[in-house]
Design a protein around this motif. Structure first.
Motif, PDB file in Angstrom:
ATOM      1  N   ALA A  33       0.839  -1.199   0.000  1.00  0.00           N
ATOM      2  CA  ALA A  33       0.000   0.000   0.000  1.00  0.00           C
ATOM      3  C   ALA A  33       0.873   1.248   0.000  1.00  0.00           C
ATOM      4  CB  ALA A  33      -0.914   0.005   1.210  1.00  0.00           C
ATOM      5  N   PRO A  34       0.419   2.328  -0.647  1.00  0.00           N
ATOM      6  CA  PRO A  34       1.203   3.577  -0.645  1.00  0.00           C
ATOM      7  C   PRO A  34       1.392   4.109   0.776  1.00  0.00           C
ATOM      8  CG  PRO A  34      -0.543   3.644  -2.294  1.00  0.00           C
ATOM      9  CD  PRO A  34      -0.796   2.439  -1.468  1.00  0.00           C
ATOM     10  N   ASN A  35       2.604   4.649   1.003  1.00  0.00           N
ATOM     11  CA  ASN A  35       2.949   5.283   2.282  1.00  0.00           C
ATOM     12  C   ASN A  35       2.916   4.315   3.460  1.00  0.00           C
ATOM     13  OD1 ASN A  35       3.124   7.780   0.906  1.00  0.00           O
ATOM     14  ND2 ASN A  35       0.924   8.127   1.215  1.00  0.00           N
ATOM     15  N   CYS A  36       3.023   3.027   3.188  1.00  0.00           N
ATOM     16  CA  CYS A  36       3.072   2.054   4.297  1.00  0.00           C
ATOM     17  C   CYS A  36       4.427   1.337   4.281  1.00  0.00           C
ATOM     18  CB  CYS A  36       1.924   1.053   4.195  1.00  0.00           C
ATOM     19  SG  CYS A  36       1.905  -0.151   5.558  1.00  0.00           S
ATOM     20  N   ASN A  37       4.586   0.386   3.373  1.00  0.00           N
ATOM     21  CA  ASN A  37       5.860  -0.308   3.156  1.00  0.00           C
ATOM     22  C   ASN A  37       6.432  -0.934   4.428  1.00  0.00           C
ATOM     23  OD1 ASN A  37       5.804   0.499   0.440  1.00  0.00           O
ATOM     24  ND2 ASN A  37       6.795   2.458   0.934  1.00  0.00           N
ATOM     25  N   GLU A  38       5.561  -1.336   5.353  1.00  0.00           N
ATOM     26  CA  GLU A  38       6.026  -1.981   6.580  1.00  0.00           C
ATOM     27  C   GLU A  38       6.155  -3.478   6.370  1.00  0.00           C
ATOM     28  OE1 GLU A  38       3.744  -1.069   9.975  1.00  0.00           O
ATOM     29  OE2 GLU A  38       4.141   1.095   9.911  1.00  0.00           O
ATOM     30  N   TRP A  39       7.136  -4.061   7.095  1.00  0.00           N
ATOM     31  CA  TRP A  39       7.371  -5.498   7.021  1.00  0.00           C
ATOM     32  C   TRP A  39       6.609  -6.200   8.139  1.00  0.00           C
ATOM     33  CZ3 TRP A  39      10.188  -7.790   3.138  1.00  0.00           C
ATOM     34  CH2 TRP A  39      10.907  -6.925   2.308  1.00  0.00           C
ATOM     35  N   HIS A  40       6.021  -7.351   7.822  1.00  0.00           N
ATOM     36  CA  HIS A  40       5.222  -8.118   8.773  1.00  0.00           C
ATOM     37  C   HIS A  40       5.687  -9.564   8.778  1.00  0.00           C
ATOM     38  CE1 HIS A  40       2.178  -4.879   9.230  1.00  0.00           C
ATOM     39  NE2 HIS A  40       2.492  -4.612   7.962  1.00  0.00           N
ATOM     40  N   GLU A  41       5.725 -10.140   9.969  1.00  0.00           N
ATOM     41  CA  GLU A  41       6.119 -11.539  10.095  1.00  0.00           C
ATOM     42  C   GLU A  41       4.975 -12.424   9.617  1.00  0.00           C
ATOM     43  OE1 GLU A  41       7.850 -14.614  13.501  1.00  0.00           O
ATOM     44  OE2 GLU A  41       7.340 -12.542  14.007  1.00  0.00           O
ATOM     45  N   GLY A  42       5.295 -13.310   8.682  1.00  0.00           N
ATOM     46  CA  GLY A  42       4.263 -14.123   8.050  1.00  0.00           C
ATOM     47  C   GLY A  42       3.527 -15.035   8.995  1.00  0.00           C
ATOM     48  N   SER A  43       4.211 -15.567  10.020  1.00  0.00           N
ATOM     49  CA  SER A  43       3.575 -16.508  10.949  1.00  0.00           C
ATOM     50  C   SER A  43       2.596 -15.826  11.886  1.00  0.00           C
ATOM     51  CB  SER A  43       4.637 -17.232  11.770  1.00  0.00           C
ATOM     52  OG  SER A  43       5.412 -16.298  12.506  1.00  0.00           O
ATOM     53  N   THR A  44       2.704 -14.516  12.066  1.00  0.00           N
ATOM     54  CA  THR A  44       1.801 -13.797  12.973  1.00  0.00           C
ATOM     55  C   THR A  44       0.546 -13.295  12.283  1.00  0.00           C
ATOM     56  OG1 THR A  44       2.943 -11.698  12.556  1.00  0.00           O
ATOM     57  CG2 THR A  44       3.746 -13.053  14.391  1.00  0.00           C
ATOM     58  N   LEU A  45       0.462 -13.400  10.964  1.00  0.00           N
ATOM     59  CA  LEU A  45      -0.699 -12.920  10.234  1.00  0.00           C
ATOM     60  C   LEU A  45      -1.820 -13.942  10.278  1.00  0.00           C
ATOM     61  CD1 LEU A  45       1.178 -11.452   7.137  1.00  0.00           C
ATOM     62  CD2 LEU A  45       0.200 -10.169   9.046  1.00  0.00           C
ATOM     63  N   SER A  46      -3.019 -13.491   9.982  1.00  0.00           N
ATOM     64  CA  SER A  46      -4.176 -14.372   9.965  1.00  0.00           C
ATOM     65  C   SER A  46      -4.879 -14.233   8.616  1.00  0.00           C
ATOM     66  CB  SER A  46      -5.134 -14.015  11.106  1.00  0.00           C
ATOM     67  OG  SER A  46      -6.278 -14.837  11.075  1.00  0.00           O
ATOM     68  N   PRO A  47      -4.823 -15.274   7.742  1.00  0.00           N
ATOM     69  CA  PRO A  47      -4.129 -16.537   7.959  1.00  0.00           C
ATOM     70  C   PRO A  47      -2.617 -16.368   7.764  1.00  0.00           C
ATOM     71  CG  PRO A  47      -5.125 -16.503   5.794  1.00  0.00           C
ATOM     72  CD  PRO A  47      -5.548 -15.230   6.471  1.00  0.00           C
ATOM     73  N   PRO A  48      -1.814 -17.300   8.310  1.00  0.00           N
ATOM     74  CA  PRO A  48      -0.350 -17.191   8.154  1.00  0.00           C
ATOM     75  C   PRO A  48       0.060 -17.220   6.682  1.00  0.00           C
ATOM     76  CG  PRO A  48      -0.926 -18.788   9.839  1.00  0.00           C
ATOM     77  CD  PRO A  48      -2.195 -18.448   9.137  1.00  0.00           C
ATOM     78  N   ILE A  49       1.115 -16.473   6.357  1.00  0.00           N
ATOM     79  CA  ILE A  49       1.606 -16.397   4.982  1.00  0.00           C
ATOM     80  C   ILE A  49       2.996 -17.018   4.924  1.00  0.00           C
ATOM     81  CG2 ILE A  49       2.310 -14.834   3.116  1.00  0.00           C
ATOM     82  CD1 ILE A  49       0.143 -12.955   3.925  1.00  0.00           C
ATOM     83  N   THR A  50       3.175 -17.904   3.989  1.00  0.00           N
ATOM     84  CA  THR A  50       4.455 -18.580   3.760  1.00  0.00           C
ATOM     85  C   THR A  50       5.020 -18.093   2.432  1.00  0.00           C
ATOM     86  OG1 THR A  50       3.387 -20.432   2.619  1.00  0.00           O
ATOM     87  CG2 THR A  50       3.606 -20.588   5.031  1.00  0.00           C
ATOM     88  N   PRO A  51       6.292 -18.414   2.125  1.00  0.00           N
ATOM     89  CA  PRO A  51       6.844 -18.023   0.816  1.00  0.00           C
ATOM     90  C   PRO A  51       6.012 -18.545  -0.352  1.00  0.00           C
ATOM     91  CG  PRO A  51       8.589 -18.686   2.289  1.00  0.00           C
ATOM     92  CD  PRO A  51       7.318 -18.991   3.001  1.00  0.00           C
ATOM     93  N   LEU A  52       5.404 -19.725  -0.184  1.00  0.00           N
ATOM     94  CA  LEU A  52       4.608 -20.289  -1.264  1.00  0.00           C
ATOM     95  C   LEU A  52       3.336 -19.494  -1.487  1.00  0.00           C
ATOM     96  CD1 LEU A  52       4.246 -22.568  -3.322  1.00  0.00           C
ATOM     97  CD2 LEU A  52       3.128 -23.912  -1.513  1.00  0.00           C
ATOM     98  N   THR A  53       2.628 -19.158  -0.400  1.00  0.00           N
ATOM     99  CA  THR A  53       1.380 -18.396  -0.561  1.00  0.00           C
ATOM    100  C   THR A  53       1.660 -16.951  -0.955  1.00  0.00           C
ATOM    101  OG1 THR A  53       1.397 -17.918   1.812  1.00  0.00           O
ATOM    102  CG2 THR A  53       0.135 -19.830   1.085  1.00  0.00           C
ATOM    103  N   ALA A  54       2.807 -16.394  -0.530  1.00  0.00           N
ATOM    104  CA  ALA A  54       3.135 -15.013  -0.886  1.00  0.00           C
ATOM    105  C   ALA A  54       3.378 -14.859  -2.372  1.00  0.00           C
ATOM    106  CB  ALA A  54       4.356 -14.551  -0.104  1.00  0.00           C
ATOM    107  N   SER A  55       3.864 -15.914  -3.005  1.00  0.00           N
ATOM    108  CA  SER A  55       4.145 -15.830  -4.440  1.00  0.00           C
ATOM    109  C   SER A  55       2.881 -15.766  -5.283  1.00  0.00           C
ATOM    110  CB  SER A  55       4.991 -17.037  -4.866  1.00  0.00           C
ATOM    111  OG  SER A  55       4.271 -18.249  -4.636  1.00  0.00           O
TER     112      SER A  55
END
Length: 732
Positions: A33-55
């Motif tokens: 998103a514009p003006n955000c660019n923050e990094w988030h840990e994939g395991s703490t998200l709901s649902p969790p995001i892995t390298p496979l799902t991120a692609s």
């Protein structure tokens, strides 16, 4: 958003910004998103995001940016082979959408549910019919005239806030309170400025933010984005196919939350803002006073390790303190995520919408301000009898939505059941600019005559603890779903108990410093109890006593739903026991005071009885005097038609006998004198009209029937002179 970063700091190209190592727990993803660019840990998200799902994402938006920039977009994938068989597609969104469900006349669009499976109810007609029958009492009229109404109308004047904590300490908070003023600042309420609309709410909260929408006719729920909801409200009222309602939009963590501030009373007594831990110092104090076994064991193991290393090294002790600080910081972070956010809600209702009878979760009190529009409330007092009827109506399938198991009672309306049992249903109208406070436990329904925007919120407070615990047990008995309960209610009650004990400890510490050890511990405890009893009114202390009893049962429970809400740094058994002991002493102290008050009340009653007895005697004497007033007795028979001069009426020309106790008058003239003195303007004419008087000349009395044209006295005289015993016997 084409950079990918690993834990070692290398970078590479990708369609979505991701970072991580081969391990999924170390994977991070960056918001596009514009003006955000923050990094988030994939395991703490709901649902969790892995390298496979991120692609699979073309653009990914974090949870805080999704309401404003829309959901994340997936890459368009072209299938290698399309099957020849056409699959049936089911729209699961429409499956839960009452509008789509009921607008479909057949089952040809793949919804999967027939329209006749849900019963529609015209609540407007139901309410209007019962209003005509006189079933609803006007709460405000009843309150002002007889004092039995459900609402206490408070009108602020001169910028002074009359509904404060001090007022509630004295009078309690057991009835709804309505502020009819057009100036919300008088009660400490902050609101947005003019020209605030539904569209402004969507922009501030987020046009892509999803919220629950209730269909009025069926009381079913679905989800709309705020932009879809604003589009619905922008259509003319006569073009809306369904009547929908939004009542669960919580906005405290959005820009709108900064524009609205709760009323002063709600802020001062809210347990969430007063008792929920805010700093690591609060958690450390709980841990030092009554830390649970897990944290104590951890602390003891660290101390033993330091002792075994030749008296404990400074670096290791420092490390143990740092670890403890890190644990408390992590625990505080978890508590900040769990904090109940129920103090700010935005309600947007279409004209004709209706919310069926309910009790707010956890027995919370409610503040309710109409920004524009109009609302009509229907209140039922939370007596034991009414709550029993309500719970049976809500759980046995007798609710108005018709979704229950008892088909014979599917259309039952709660006011019918309440009034049939001898209860009352009160109607209160809320107009633009007015604010309403609803106390804990009150059963109520809300009707919206025209499009309305309302700001409100829930709060738990000390003035209705007994009722709140009653509603909590009622919800448990009714098996209310987790999504419809107050979040982390039991954990909040543990912090409330600790806050009360903390006040006791602070008072003990102040007294110990003030008297410099002159008084004993028992003396200081007695002084603390006296101060606590002086600070809180009786109904508050009795509420804390009920809470202590409830906490003792929770501490012995082994159910996971209860143990999961035990605070991690608290020995719940110790807190429950200490609170129970303290409140037992406070209630005992109140009992001594109440005995003295009862004795004084008895003396006052005795004095009142003496006064009433004296008044009764005076009243009886007055009645006896009135009874002794002159009474007209029957005319005695005389030997002649004209009385002697000494027995004659003193009115000249009157040939009647004077009567005893008539001041020398005959009965006729005595009545005439009384009428003249009293001023009742009654004409007592002593001379009868022609044809109705006695035939004896000079007699002005009326002739009597069966007396041959004579009056009774003249008839008796004529009978005696003519010696007619048979006639005299018949006349007598």
């Amino acid at each position: 958003a084409s950079m990918a970063r690993t834990e070692a700091g290398t970078s590479g190209s990708s369609s979505s910004s991701v970072a991580g190592s081969s391990a999924e727990e170390d994977f991070y993803i960056q918001c596009d998103a514009p003006n955000c660019n923050e990094w988030h840990e994939g395991s703490t998200l709901s649902p969790p995001i892995t390298p496979l799902t991120a692609s699979t994402y073309e653009t990914w938006h974090c949870p805080s940016c999704t309401p404003y920039h829309g959901p994340s977009k997936l890459k368009s994938v072209t299938s290698m082979r399309q099957g020849l068989r056409k699959k049936r597609r089911i729209d699961f969104v429409k499956l839960n959408d009452p509008a789509a469900l009921l607008e479909s006349e057949s089952n040809n669009n793949g919804i999967g549910v027939a329209a006749n499976d849900v019963q529609e109810i015209d609540f407007r007609a139901k309410l209007e019919l019962r209003r005509k029958k006189g079933m609803f009492q006007n709460g405000m009229t009843a309150a002002s005239s007889t004092g039995k109404g459900c609402c206490l109308k408070v009108v602020t004047s001169g910028g002074k806030n009359e509904f404060t904590t001090k007022y509630v300490n004295t009078h309690g908070f057991n009835q709804p309170v309505l502020f009819a003023t057009q100036q919300p600042y008088q009660i400490g309420l902050k609101l947005p400025g003019n020209h605030f609309s539904f569209d402004t709410v969507a922009k501030l909260v987020g046009p892509y933010r999803k919220t629950q929408v209730i269909d009025t006719a069926t009381q079913l729920t679905t989800e709309y984005t705020l932009q879809e909801w604003v589009d619905y409200l922008s259509t003319p009222e006569n073009e809306r196919t369904r009547i929908l309602n939004v009542i669960t939009l919580e906005y405290s963590q959005t820009p709108l939350g900064k524009l609205v501030r709760e009323p002063q009373f709600a802020r001062e007594v809210d347990f969430v803002s007063q008792c929920w831990p805010k700093t690591t110092e609060d958690l450390r104090r709980i841990l030092d006073h009554c830390g649970d076994n897990k944290n104590n064991n951890k602390k003891n193991s660290l101390d033993d390790k330091d002792d075994n290393d030749n008296g404990g090294d400074d670096d290791k002790s420092k490390t143990s303190k740092e670890e403890e600080e890190e644990d408390l910081t992590e625990l505080l972070k978890e508590l900040q995520e769990e904090i109940p956010r129920v103090s700010k809600y935005c309600l947007m209702s279409a004209a004709g919408s209706y919310t069926d009878f309910h009790v707010d979760f956890g027995g919370t009190a409610v503040w309710y301000h109409v920004y524009f529009g109009q609302k009509i409330f229907y209140f039922i007092e939370p007596t034991t009898k009414n709550l029993k009827i309500y719970s049976e109506w809500a759980t046995n399938g007798t609710s108005s939505s018709g979704r229950g198991s008892k088909k014979s009672n599917a259309n039952a309306f709660l006011p019918d059941l309440i009034t049939a049992a001898g209860g009352d249903v009160f109607e209160v109208q809320l107009k633009k600019g007015q604010t309403l406070f609803i106390p804990s436990g009150w059963i109520h329904a809300v009707f919206t005559p025209k499009d309305s925007l309302v700001f409100g919120g829930n709060f738990v407070h000390r003035h209705s603890l007994e009722m709140q615990l009653t509603i909590f047990r009622l919800e448990k008995k009714m098996r209310v779903g987790k999504n419809y309960k107050f979040p982390f209610y039991q954990k909040l009650m543990w912090f409330v108990a600790w806050d009360f004990l903390k006040q006791r400890d602070d008072l003990m510490m102040m007294m110990q410093v003030g008297d410099k050890g002159k008084n004993s511990v028992m003396g200081r405890e007695q002084q603390v109890i006296q101060q606590i009893c002086g600070k809180y009114p009786n109904h508050v202390l009795l509420g804390y006593k009920a809470l202590a009893k409830e906490l003792e049962s929770w501490s012995r429970s082994k159910q996971k739903i209860t143990t999961d809400q035990f605070p991690e740094n608290m020995d719940v058994t110790k807190v429950a026991i200490q609170l129970g002991e303290l409140l037992t002493k406070c209630v005992a102290h109140l009992g001594v005071n109440t005995k003295k008050e009862k004795a004084s009340i008895k003396l006052e009653k005795k004095e009142k009885k003496k006064i009433t007895k004296q008044e009764k005697k005076r009243h009886n004497s007055q009645i006896s005097q009135e009874k002794k007033k002159p009474v007209i007795t029957p005319i005695k028979c005389s030997s002649s038609s004209s009385p002697p001069a000494n027995k004659k009426c003193k009115v000249e020309g009157c040939t009647q006998y004077k009567r005893s106790k008539c001041d020398g008058y005959c009965a006729t003239h005595y009545r005439e004198q009384l009428s003249l003195q009293s001023g009742d303007n009654i004409d007592y004419n002593a001379i009868p009209p022609p044809g109705r008087g006695c035939k004896v000349d000079g007699c002005n009395k009326y002739k009597k029937s069966k007396c041959e044209g004579y009056c009774l006295m003249c008839f008796r005289a004529s009978v005696k002179t003519t010696s007619r015993p048979s006639t005299s016997k018949r006349a007598a």
